[in-house]
Design an enzyme around this catalytic site. Structure first.
Site, PDB file in Angstrom:
ATOM      1  N   LYS A  87     -40.197  19.605  -9.081  1.00 40.78           N
ATOM      2  CA  LYS A  87     -40.647  20.627 -10.031  1.00 40.78           C
ATOM      3  C   LYS A  87     -42.126  20.894  -9.778  1.00 40.78           C
ATOM      4  CE  LYS A  87     -39.687  21.462 -14.916  1.00 40.78           C
ATOM      5  NZ  LYS A  87     -39.469  20.770 -16.195  1.00 40.78           N
TER       6      LYS A  87
HETATM    7  C1  E4P Z   1     -38.568  22.962 -18.751  1.00 40.94           C
HETATM    8  O1  E4P Z   1     -38.124  22.451 -17.758  1.00 40.94           O
HETATM    9  C2  E4P Z   1     -39.407  22.292 -19.741  1.00 40.94           C
HETATM   10  O2  E4P Z   1     -39.215  20.902 -19.607  1.00 40.94           O
HETATM   11  C3  E4P Z   1     -39.057  22.611 -21.161  1.00 40.94           C
HETATM   12  O3  E4P Z   1     -37.916  23.410 -21.284  1.00 40.94           O
HETATM   13  C4  E4P Z   1     -40.218  22.997 -21.994  1.00 40.94           C
HETATM   14  O4  E4P Z   1     -39.763  23.196 -23.307  1.00 40.94           O
HETATM   15  P1  E4P Z   1     -40.728  23.192 -24.585  1.00 40.94           P
HETATM   16  O5  E4P Z   1     -41.391  24.512 -24.666  1.00 40.94           O
HETATM   17  O6  E4P Z   1     -39.796  22.967 -25.739  1.00 40.94           O
HETATM   18  O7  E4P Z   1     -41.704  22.054 -24.380  1.00 40.94           O
END
Ligand code: E4P
Length: 218
Positions: A87
């Site tokens: 990522k």
């Molecule tokens: C995506 O991969 C992130 O981990 C995640 O969806 C972020 O979500 P949030 O805005 O609830 O922190």
């Protein structure tokens, strides 16, 4: 549509896997910290453990923000398990690294996508997934679902193979609407997946079936 669970919590991942509908897991540094997973060895072991529970892709986020650092860290993460997807943040150095990874058969998830232009750049670099954060877009009074629609149209116009991984899901209607638009994947807290199970008429109907069965079988 694929379902990923957005958590580093082992019990939640096991519970999602046990439902039989789980296609993968996404994590991020905040989710890892929330579970108390700190330090390189603990982090690597945690990813190994997650890969043993699920059969699909597991996103592991790099901390480095320069090309060399992202590549080094990403290659190390990718070597943990063949289910690991690296990522990478949506920054110029990240785009260069995604291009490098795509040429070296390492799967990537370009994270922190908040505009269609960012999604287009990441797709051109060869990202396996792009993660538009729809909940965080909604939080600033913009339309997260419109962002998913725009990216869907652009990717379809040019047949990009990059998958749209709708992230920052806050409720079950986000999941339904992403499915209507045609997002390839949603990554969501387990509670939003479980909310999809519920309907009061199901509960009323099941109670009546069981009551009638019991009356007839006294
Ligand atoms: C995506 O991969 C992130 O981990 C995640 O969806 C972020 O979500 P949030 O805005 O609830 O922190």
């Amino acid at each position: 549509m694929k379902f990923f669970v957005d958590t580093a919590n082992i019990n939640e991942i096991k519970e999602a896997q046990s439902l039989g509908i789980l296609d993968g897991v996404t994590t991020n540094p905040s989710l890892m910290a929330k579970e108390g997973i700190t330090g390189k060895n603990k982090i690597i072991n945690h990813y190994k453990q997650i890969c043993e529970i699920v059969t699909g892709d597991v996103s592991a986020e790099v901390i480095a923000t320069d090309f060399k650092g992202i590549v080094e860290e990403g290659e190390e993460l990718a070597s943990i398990h063949n289910q690991i997807v690296v990522k990478v943040p949506m920054i110029a150095e990240g785009i260069k690294a995604i291009k490098y990874f795509s040429e070296n058969s390492i799967k990537t998830n370009c994270t922190l996508i908040f505009s269609a232009g960012q999604a287009l750049l990441a797709a051109k670099a060869g990202a396996t997934y792009i993660s538009p954060f729809i909940g965080r877009v909604d939080d600033i009074s913009c339309d997260g679902l419109e962002l998913i629609s725009d990216i869907r149209m652009i990717f379809d116009n040019y047949d990009f193979g990059t998958e749209i991984l709708a992230a920052s899901i806050r409720n079950p209607m986000h999941i339904i609407n992403c499915a209507k638009i045609g997002a390839d994947v949603v990554t969501t807290p387990l509670k939003s997946i479980k909310s999809l199970l519920n309907h009061p008429l199901t509960d009323i109907g099941l109670k009546k079936f069981l009551d009638d069965f019991n009356k007839g079988n006294k």
